[in-house]
Write an enzyme that holds these catalytic residues in place. Structure first.
Site, PDB file in Angstrom:
ATOM      1  N   HIS A 184     -10.026  -6.039  -3.020  1.00 34.62           N
ATOM      2  CA  HIS A 184     -11.256  -5.624  -2.058  1.00 34.62           C
ATOM      3  C   HIS A 184     -12.271  -5.074  -2.763  1.00 34.62           C
ATOM      4  O   HIS A 184     -12.173  -3.742  -2.899  1.00 34.62           O
ATOM      5  CB  HIS A 184     -10.874  -4.744  -0.840  1.00 34.62           C
ATOM      6  CG  HIS A 184      -9.676  -5.817  -0.159  1.00 34.62           C
ATOM      7  ND1 HIS A 184     -10.085  -7.018   0.713  1.00 34.62           N
ATOM      8  CD2 HIS A 184      -8.421  -5.549   0.254  1.00 34.62           C
ATOM      9  CE1 HIS A 184      -9.037  -7.462   1.247  1.00 34.62           C
ATOM     10  NE2 HIS A 184      -7.882  -6.536   0.994  1.00 34.62           N
ATOM     11  N   GLU A 230      -6.121 -10.539  -2.119  1.00 39.58           N
ATOM     12  CA  GLU A 230      -6.722 -10.385  -0.888  1.00 39.58           C
ATOM     13  C   GLU A 230      -8.270 -10.381  -1.203  1.00 39.58           C
ATOM     14  O   GLU A 230      -8.897  -9.541  -0.907  1.00 39.58           O
ATOM     15  CB  GLU A 230      -6.524  -9.150  -0.041  1.00 39.58           C
ATOM     16  CG  GLU A 230      -4.973  -9.053   0.313  1.00 39.58           C
ATOM     17  CD  GLU A 230      -4.369  -7.917   1.269  1.00 39.58           C
ATOM     18  OE1 GLU A 230      -5.569  -7.093   1.505  1.00 39.58           O
ATOM     19  OE2 GLU A 230      -3.384  -7.845   1.311  1.00 39.58           O
ATOM     20  N   ASN A 242       2.366  -4.533  -3.217  1.00 43.94           N
ATOM     21  CA  ASN A 242       0.761  -5.091  -3.154  1.00 43.94           C
ATOM     22  C   ASN A 242       0.134  -3.896  -2.755  1.00 43.94           C
ATOM     23  O   ASN A 242       0.469  -3.104  -2.033  1.00 43.94           O
ATOM     24  CB  ASN A 242       0.870  -6.165  -2.097  1.00 43.94           C
ATOM     25  CG  ASN A 242      -0.421  -6.795  -1.789  1.00 43.94           C
ATOM     26  OD1 ASN A 242      -0.868  -7.331  -2.695  1.00 43.94           O
ATOM     27  ND2 ASN A 242      -1.135  -6.942  -0.681  1.00 43.94           N
ATOM     28  N   ASP A 275     -12.269 -10.077  -1.904  1.00 45.24           N
ATOM     29  CA  ASP A 275     -13.336 -10.250  -1.547  1.00 45.24           C
ATOM     30  C   ASP A 275     -14.256  -9.232  -2.079  1.00 45.24           C
ATOM     31  O   ASP A 275     -13.617  -8.180  -2.623  1.00 45.24           O
ATOM     32  CB  ASP A 275     -13.340 -10.063   0.160  1.00 45.24           C
ATOM     33  CG  ASP A 275     -12.671  -8.686   0.688  1.00 45.24           C
ATOM     34  OD1 ASP A 275     -12.381  -7.838   0.064  1.00 45.24           O
ATOM     35  OD2 ASP A 275     -12.358  -8.698   2.136  1.00 45.24           O
ATOM     36  N   GLU A 305       0.698  -1.469   0.111  1.00 36.03           N
ATOM     37  CA  GLU A 305       0.010   0.232  -0.077  1.00 36.03           C
ATOM     38  C   GLU A 305       0.842   1.167   0.036  1.00 36.03           C
ATOM     39  O   GLU A 305       0.682   2.197   0.669  1.00 36.03           O
ATOM     40  CB  GLU A 305      -1.069   0.003   1.294  1.00 36.03           C
ATOM     41  CG  GLU A 305      -1.827  -1.341   0.860  1.00 36.03           C
ATOM     42  CD  GLU A 305      -2.899  -1.061   2.056  1.00 36.03           C
ATOM     43  OE1 GLU A 305      -2.834  -0.550   3.162  1.00 36.03           O
ATOM     44  OE2 GLU A 305      -3.900  -2.055   2.156  1.00 36.03           O
TER      45      GLU A 305
HETATM   46  C1  XIL Z   1      -6.750  -6.627   7.451  1.00 40.81           C
HETATM   47  C2  XIL Z   1      -7.293  -7.686   8.298  1.00 40.81           C
HETATM   48  O1  XIL Z   1      -7.858  -8.522   7.633  1.00 40.81           O
HETATM   49  C3  XIL Z   1      -7.787  -7.240   9.457  1.00 40.81           C
HETATM   50  O2  XIL Z   1      -8.007  -8.419  10.343  1.00 40.81           O
HETATM   51  C4  XIL Z   1      -7.117  -6.352  10.197  1.00 40.81           C
HETATM   52  O3  XIL Z   1      -7.688  -5.710  11.445  1.00 40.81           O
HETATM   53  C5  XIL Z   1      -6.631  -5.081   9.374  1.00 40.81           C
HETATM   54  O4  XIL Z   1      -6.001  -5.696   8.213  1.00 40.81           O
HETATM   55  N1  XIL Z   1      -5.020  -4.761   3.049  1.00 40.81           N
HETATM   56  C6  XIL Z   1      -4.318  -5.374   3.553  1.00 40.81           C
HETATM   57  C7  XIL Z   1      -4.285  -6.597   4.687  1.00 40.81           C
HETATM   58  O5  XIL Z   1      -2.674  -5.464   3.056  1.00 40.81           O
HETATM   59  O6  XIL Z   1      -3.146  -6.534   5.553  1.00 40.81           O
HETATM   60  C8  XIL Z   1      -5.538  -5.895   5.333  1.00 40.81           C
HETATM   61  O7  XIL Z   1      -6.005  -6.831   6.560  1.00 40.81           O
HETATM   62  C9  XIL Z   1      -6.644  -5.534   4.628  1.00 40.81           C
HETATM   63  C10 XIL Z   1      -6.275  -4.595   3.532  1.00 40.81           C
END
Ligand code: XIL
Length: 487
Positions: free
Chosen positions: A246, A274, A210, A276, A169
């Site tokens: 996401h 990641e 990432n 979802d 990020e």
């Molecule tokens: C999130 C986790 O899912 C949560 O449990 C935590 O509280 C915060 O982080 N981007 C990422 C992940 O790279 O590490 C994050 O994970 C979600 C967004």
């Protein structure tokens, strides 16, 4: 808090070949396909697609306390990412004091189940320990803290990890660099320093950058693209781009594939890291169907790009997802609901990966089909009812529960003055809504309220109830609407 069962979406998502198989079977033309035949898993199917992985994020607690979670994690996924246990605040909460046990435990699980591990993450602005956030360090100090962290952590797990998210990020939405402590201390050079150090420490790991909101071609992904081009020109060891994904239901960017392809064309791997796809709650049939199409679109985009080497979903089930905590009012983003039932999205992924047999329910989860795998009322070749009912446990507080039902007219004519009946043992319904609820032992009857007496073709109505529990309550297996059996 999440849905227990979704029937019609699944049927609707069956592939043509699957439907054909069912129809031929029903007509007695197929002699193979014994019901006991082992289903394919998502991990197997992904592997059959050019050796791709299909992974999930795991968290320590359910992995060590919930056997269903563990079984699904082992059976369906070939890659694992620690959801939180490898983040800096988890590994080194006090400077120099490391907690390895939860991270190790997940790695051991992955090894035991022949899964690759994505290391997540070495350098990020978030989930940093307070000693680091509040330390007031200057640029030189930050560089040495960062490089030391990489040395210790990547060194400890050298050989155990397939890949590292070295930097996470790094960008703002407009494509400029995020003003993290790392950027403040070192400028954009922190990224190259981190990759070089990680490569020195674990030369066999694939090193990724990432980020989120870089699925489509946009200002942020352009910023990342330009950085990656520069890094490659500078000889920085970077091997992959992790696209978090996401996403929001109905909003898969149309340029997803094209965007992955442009990174692949630079000679990099691309991974969906990641995934979802969240929705406004409460979930309903339409949203779950759209979500299934969205998951399918993401899988299709990955399969269309040779160097999209795998997909990781950010958790197993909706109940344990980070989404409801992070995006108030939104939820249900994953492939399984809170009771580990496969959602329409699960079947969509299964089919997008080329699954053709009827996978049924998760092994160990009570199935909904009395006829065994593949035979659901309403399948082509079998007579189906004019209605469909989705049943969900919205909440369960031990001695009581809240349930929800979505009743849909799937026939071609209106259903007037409808009466829904089903069997639900061990409940005393104290309150029901959107219909007149009566109970006779385990036989529940709901009649249409005057204001909603007619269900037109395609129309749904949502019913709900609250009940005391007098024993264990299972999912109703049969619903009738005006006497006709629903799917
Ligand atoms: C999130 C986790 O899912 C949560 O449990 C935590 O509280 C915060 O982080 N981007 C990422 C992940 O790279 O590490 C994050 O994970 C979600 C967004």
């Amino acid at each position: 808090m999440t849905e227990a069962r979704h029937r019609s979406p699944r049927r609707a998502r069956r592939s043509l070949s699957l439907l054909l198989t069912s129809a031929l079977a029903a007509a007695g033309l197929l002699v193979t396909a014994s019901p006991a035949q082992a289903e394919s898993t998502l991990r197997d199917l992904a592997a059959q697609n050019g050796g791709r992985h299909f992974g999930t994020a795991l968290t320590y607690n359910p992995l060590n306390s919930d056997s269903q979670y563990r079984d699904i994690a082992a059976a369906q996924f070939s890659a694992v990412t620690h959801e939180n246990e490898m983040k800096w605040e988890a590994l080194e909460p006090q400077q120099g004091q490391y907690n390895w046990s939860q991270a190790d435990s997940i790695i051991n699980f992955a090894k035991a189940n022949n899964q690759i591990v994505r290391g997540h993450t070495l350098v990020w602005h978030s989930q940093l320990p307070s000693w680091l956030n509040n330390g007031g360090y200057n640029g030189n100090q930050l560089r040495s803290i960062m490089e030391n962290h990489i040395e210790v952590v990547a060194g400890r797990y050298r050989g155990d990890l397939y890949a590292w998210d070295v930097v996470n990020e790094a960008f703002n939405e407009d494509g400029t660099f995020r003003n993290s402590i790392w950027y403040q201390g070192m400028g954009r050079d922190y990224i190259a320093h981190a990759f070089r150090k990680a490569h020195e420490v674990d030369p066999n790991a694939k090193l990724y950058i990432n980020d989120y909101n870089i699925e489509g071609i946009n200002a942020k992904s352009n910023g990342l693209y330009n950085l990656v081009v520069d890094l490659l020109n500078e000889g920085v060891p970077i091997h992959g781009v992790g696209i978090q994904s996401h996403l929001i239901v109905g909003q898969v960017p149309s340029t997803f594939q094209q965007n992955m392809q442009r990174f692949a064309d630079l000679g990099l791997d691309v991974a969906i890291t990641e995934l979802d796809i969240r929705m406004q709650m409460p979930a309903d049939n339409n949203k779950l169907q759209q979500q299934a199409r969205d998951y399918e679109a993401v899988v299709d985009a990955c399969l269309a790009v040779n160097r999209c080497i795998g997909i990781t979903v950010w958790g197993i089930d909706d109940e344990r997802s980070w989404v409801p905590y992070t995006f108030p009012g939104e939820g249900a983003p994953l492939l399984y609901d809170g009771q580990y039932n496969r959602k329409p999205a699960w079947y969509a992924v299964y089919e997008a990966l080329g699954g053709t047999d009827d996978p049924g329910e998760e092994p160990g989860n009570p199935g909904e089909e009395p006829g065994g795998p593949g035979e659901e009322p309403g399948e082509p070749g079998t007579p189906g009812g004019p209605c469909d009912v989705d049943y969900a446990v919205v909440n369960d507080w031990g001695n009581g529960m809240q349930g929800a039902l979505t009743v849909t007219n799937t026939g071609s004519s209106p259903i007037s003055n409808w009466t829904l009946q089903f069997t639900l043992a061990n409940v005393n319904i104290s309150n029901g809504w959107n219909g007149d609820w009566t109970q006779n032992g385990s036989q529940i009857t709901v009649t249409a309220p005057a204001w909603n007496a007619t269900l037109n073709p395609g129309q749904s109505t949502e019913l709900g109830f609250v009940a005391d529990k007098t024993g264990s309550v299972s999912t109703p297996t049969q619903f009738t609407l005006n006497g006709a059996t629903c799917s």
